[in-house]
Design a protein around this motif. Structure first.
Motif, PDB file in Angstrom:
ATOM      1  N   ILE A 183     -28.888 -16.873  -3.361  1.00  0.00           N
ATOM      2  CA  ILE A 183     -28.008 -17.984  -3.729  1.00  0.00           C
ATOM      3  C   ILE A 183     -26.828 -17.995  -2.756  1.00  0.00           C
ATOM      4  N   PRO A 184     -26.605 -19.139  -2.103  1.00  0.00           N
ATOM      5  CA  PRO A 184     -25.532 -19.186  -1.097  1.00  0.00           C
ATOM      6  C   PRO A 184     -24.158 -18.907  -1.712  1.00  0.00           C
ATOM      7  N   GLU A 185     -23.388 -18.111  -1.026  1.00  0.00           N
ATOM      8  CA  GLU A 185     -22.035 -17.757  -1.468  1.00  0.00           C
ATOM      9  C   GLU A 185     -21.190 -19.002  -1.753  1.00  0.00           C
ATOM     10  N   GLU A 186     -21.332 -20.015  -0.867  1.00  0.00           N
ATOM     11  CA  GLU A 186     -20.446 -21.201  -0.937  1.00  0.00           C
ATOM     12  C   GLU A 186     -20.520 -21.866  -2.310  1.00  0.00           C
ATOM     13  N   VAL A 187     -21.763 -21.929  -2.834  1.00  0.00           N
ATOM     14  CA  VAL A 187     -21.949 -22.614  -4.122  1.00  0.00           C
ATOM     15  C   VAL A 187     -21.107 -21.933  -5.192  1.00  0.00           C
ATOM     16  N   LEU A 188     -21.194 -20.603  -5.213  1.00  0.00           N
ATOM     17  CA  LEU A 188     -20.478 -19.844  -6.226  1.00  0.00           C
ATOM     18  C   LEU A 188     -18.965 -19.933  -6.007  1.00  0.00           C
ATOM     19  N   GLU A 189     -18.584 -19.912  -4.717  1.00  0.00           N
ATOM     20  CA  GLU A 189     -17.158 -20.031  -4.410  1.00  0.00           C
ATOM     21  C   GLU A 189     -16.624 -21.385  -4.851  1.00  0.00           C
ATOM     22  N   ALA A 190     -17.397 -22.419  -4.609  1.00  0.00           N
ATOM     23  CA  ALA A 190     -17.000 -23.777  -5.012  1.00  0.00           C
ATOM     24  C   ALA A 190     -16.782 -23.836  -6.516  1.00  0.00           C
TER      25      ALA A 190
END
Lengths: 291, 424
Positions: A183-190
């Motif tokens: 799961i891409p980090e960016e998604v979770l960071e967003a």
């Protein structure tokens, strides 16, 4: 154009040896089983054609139905036990935790161990006289809870199911961990920036994103549970009094202990269709929910 | 051109894979090689004896070579049956008597040994050779006898509760069990997870004491029913012993070998087993003089001969029926060499009861002599060597259900009769 045509032939030729082996050792035996299931045969003398008599007998045999029932228990326990627990542990281990590697190794260990070792170890744990489980209960003063775990028909299936769940959690744990780490980090960071709580992130983002992996795991789990044999064979041999007999074990005993190759093949054919139908239903049910 | 090259390559691959079948080596430079399958994987004295004699044979016969392939016992019979179904049996194979060899013999997979059977005239009694005979054809020569119902006990534990001698009647045995229980000593070590001990060790003799030795034969040809009152009485003995707490409570979750080691450790007073337990017990008990062995007690009102205990010829070697004349001749030469006085002498030293009459010197322990002497009263049939595989499976599981209180002796007898009628 010319190029792809040429490589197609190359691909076919390249696949040929594997295909031949597959047909020889996977497809052909299945067809043979269908053929044998229509025969009465003790494995050595000549076969006699009996049509669907073997299947008629199968459907009237209470022992067979109790083995089907036990198999359904195994499937249910595996799907409802292994997958949620594995997913839960995977979610925990996916955080930046100290010693994650050690936990991962511990979790995966049962998968690597041979089933025979697991069966014998758990048989010792469950032993009513000096097994670890009863000793533990006695030590903490819960004498009333001690049971003859593998010797009492009320408890054997339960005891076996616990072992089966324990054995395979690690496998799904690793599958889920791999998916989670993709799961891409960016998604979770967003999500974090938008102020989503941990809870919401897990249920609204993480789990939906690995949903297809979960379905694959469920299917693996079902087909694995329907084939289950070795663990029960070593731990209880289907006993006592048939209380832990599953379809594969019933088939094995009929075919090789009682020399009913025809009837045993009929059981195999039944297992074949049973698995097919169950997996078909599961894929249909979950298909709509796939992303 | 390249394409043709690829096709040829592919076809070659397939052909080379298909050619991997097992083509038997034709005998090179005149040596006939015969494969012998057996289950001698365990490190037991008798297995060493078997292997040594074969090694000696190979040394003395330059033109014949016996190739030994050992497969663990529990998988052995399954493998044999599977290979028989695929018509891929080895040249010679270890087999067991009665119902276990019958399917192979009936299917024509085994060669009758009638032409050489005279070789053992006066060495092995015909009544024991008969265990391997079917319709007048002999299929194997036994190397040993397996008594299946012996009672091993600790003399000191019995003395503790007031018994200087082992009880000779069932009523007395029940009193002994009661006395042991009162002293918190587990009376009998039983490991029935593998479900055959209650049938092979217990019922084979208990039922024979009740019904007489012709019962099984008559039940199988239909002159008497399995619902025979005496037979049901014998099944009730298991029920009664269970209710008396004669057995260890984990009897259905440990196997036969485990129960034997419980006994050897001295955790129970008695262990009911066959002559196969002699070697391990003699080998691992600290004070052998403290171990006694007794025949099964007698039952009041029983119709059987109380001097008999159940037993059967042990493993023998059978020959594949598909051998060439030369190979057959070689196999016969081997069998005559193998089943010799030397084999039986060595086996007795390894604590194995043999069918031949062998002189015993003082080095042989008393327990062994006692056990050996019980075979003299004659052997009664062992259930799993006589019944069909279905009936064996049924009585095995049924006896276990009786110990769990899930089936009554009457129900089991009725079930067996129904199964038999179905096959008719």
């Amino acid at each position: 154009m010319h190029l792809t045509k040429k490589s197609k032939v190359a691909i076919i030729i390249g696949l040929l040896p594997a295909l031949v082996l597959y047909i020889l050792f996977a497809i052909l035996p299945i067809i043979q089983s269908f053929y044998y299931s229509l025969m009465e045969w003790n494995g050595i003398s000549d076969m006699t054609f009996v049509g669907i008599d073997n299947f008629k007998r199968l459907f009237q045999e209470p022992l067979f139905w109790s083995s089907v029932k036990n198999n359904v228990y195994v499937v249910t326990a595996s799907v409802l036990g292994q997958i949620p627990i594995a997913l839960f542990i995977a979610l925990l281990l996916n955080r930046k935790l100290k010693g994650v590697r050690i936990f991962r190794t511990i979790g995966f260990l049962p998968v690597v161990l041979s089933t025979v070792v697991i069966s014998l170890t758990w048989s010792l744990i469950y032993n009513s006289k000096n097994g670890m489980l009863n000793e533990l209960l006695r030590t903490v003063g819960l004498d009333g809870l001690t049971q003859n775990w593998l010797g009492d028909t009320k408890w054997t299936m339960f005891a076996v199911l616990v072992t089966i769940i324990w054995q395979f959690i690690g496998l799904y744990l690793i599958i889920f961990l791999a998916a989670l780490q993709n799961i891409p980090e960016e998604v979770l960071e967003a999500a974090k920036m938008d102020g989503a709580s941990e809870w919401v992130t897990t249920f609204k983002i993480t789990i939906p994103m690995i949903w297809s992996t979960i379905i694959v795991a469920v299917i693996l789990c079902i087909s694995g549970s329907l084939k289950t044999f070795d663990l029960i064979y070593v731990m209880t041999n289907g006993g006592p009094a048939h209380s832990t007999e599953v379809m594969a074990l019933y088939m094995f005993n009929e075919t090789f202990s009682k020399l009913n190759y025809g009837y045993g093949s009929a059981v195999s054919v039944f297992i074949f269709f049973f698995s097919l139908i169950l997996i078909f239903i599961v894929t249909k049910v979950f298909k709509g929910k796939m992303i | 051109m390249k394409r043709i090259g690829l096709i040829i390559f592919g076809v070659f691959m397939v052909l080379s894979l298909a050619a991997c079948g097992s083509n038997k080596d034709s005998s090179t430079d005149g040596v006939i090689e015969l494969t012998l399958w057996n289950d001698w994987t365990e490190d037991r004295p008798e297995n060493t004896v078997y292997k040594e004699i074969i090694a000696k044979f190979n040394e003395e016969h330059k033109d014949i070579r016996i190739k030994v392939e050992s497969i663990p016992h529990d998988q052995y019979e399954t493998k044999l049956r599977t290979q028989a179904a695929g018509k891929q049996l080895p040249d010679m194979m270890r087999v067991w008597p009665g119902a276990r060899t019958a399917p192979l013999a009936e299917g024509g997979a085994l060669l009758p040994l009638n032409s050489i059977i005279d070789h053992w005239d006066g060495v092995i009694p015909d009544s024991i050779l008969q265990d391997y005979a079917l319709d007048g054809n002999y299929y194997a020569i036994p190397s040993n006898i397996s008594e299946t119902s012996l009672i091993y006990y600790f003399k000191d534990l019995l003395q503790e509760v007031g018994y200087d001698e082992f009880p000779s009647t069932y009523v007395e045995l029940k009193k002994l069990i009661q006395a042991l229980n009162d002293k918190d000593i587990t009376p009998i070590a039983l490991g029935n997870k593998s479900i055959w001990p209650l049938q092979s060790v217990y019922i084979s003799t208990i039922a024979d004491r009740h019904t007489g030795s012709n019962f099984l034969k008559e039940a199988l040809n239909g002159t008497v029913s399995f619902e025979n009152e005496q037979f049901i009485k014998s099944l009730s003995v298991i029920d009664e012993l269970t209710k008396l707490n004669a057995f260890n409570e984990d009897m259905n979750t440990i196997d036969e070998a485990q129960s034997r080691s419980e006994f050897i450790k001295g955790e129970t007073a008695m262990h009911f087993a066959g002559s196969w337990a002699l070697g391990p017990i003699i080998g691992s008990v600290e004070n052998l003089d403290n171990i006694g062995v007794a025949p099964f007690p007698t039952f009041e009102g029983g119709e059987g001969d109380a001097s008999k205990i159940s037993g059967v010829a042990g493993g023998g070697i059978a020959v594949n029926s598909n051998l060439s004349d030369e190979e057959q001749e070689a196999a016969f030469t081997f069998l005559k060499y193998y089943y010799s006085d030397e084999l039986y002498q060595q086996l007795v030293k390894a604590n194995i009861i043999v069918p031949a009459d062998v002189k015993m010197d003082d080095s042989i322990p008393q327990v062994f002599r006692d056990a050996n002497s019980y075979a003299q009263g004659g052997l009664s049939p062992v259930y799993d060597a006589t019944l069909t595989p279905e009936l064996t499976d049924m009585i095995n599981n049924g006896l276990q259900s009786i110990t769990l209180g899930e089936k009554t002796p009457e129900e089991l007898a009725k079930e067996m009769q129904k199964e038999w009628e179905k096959k008719k």
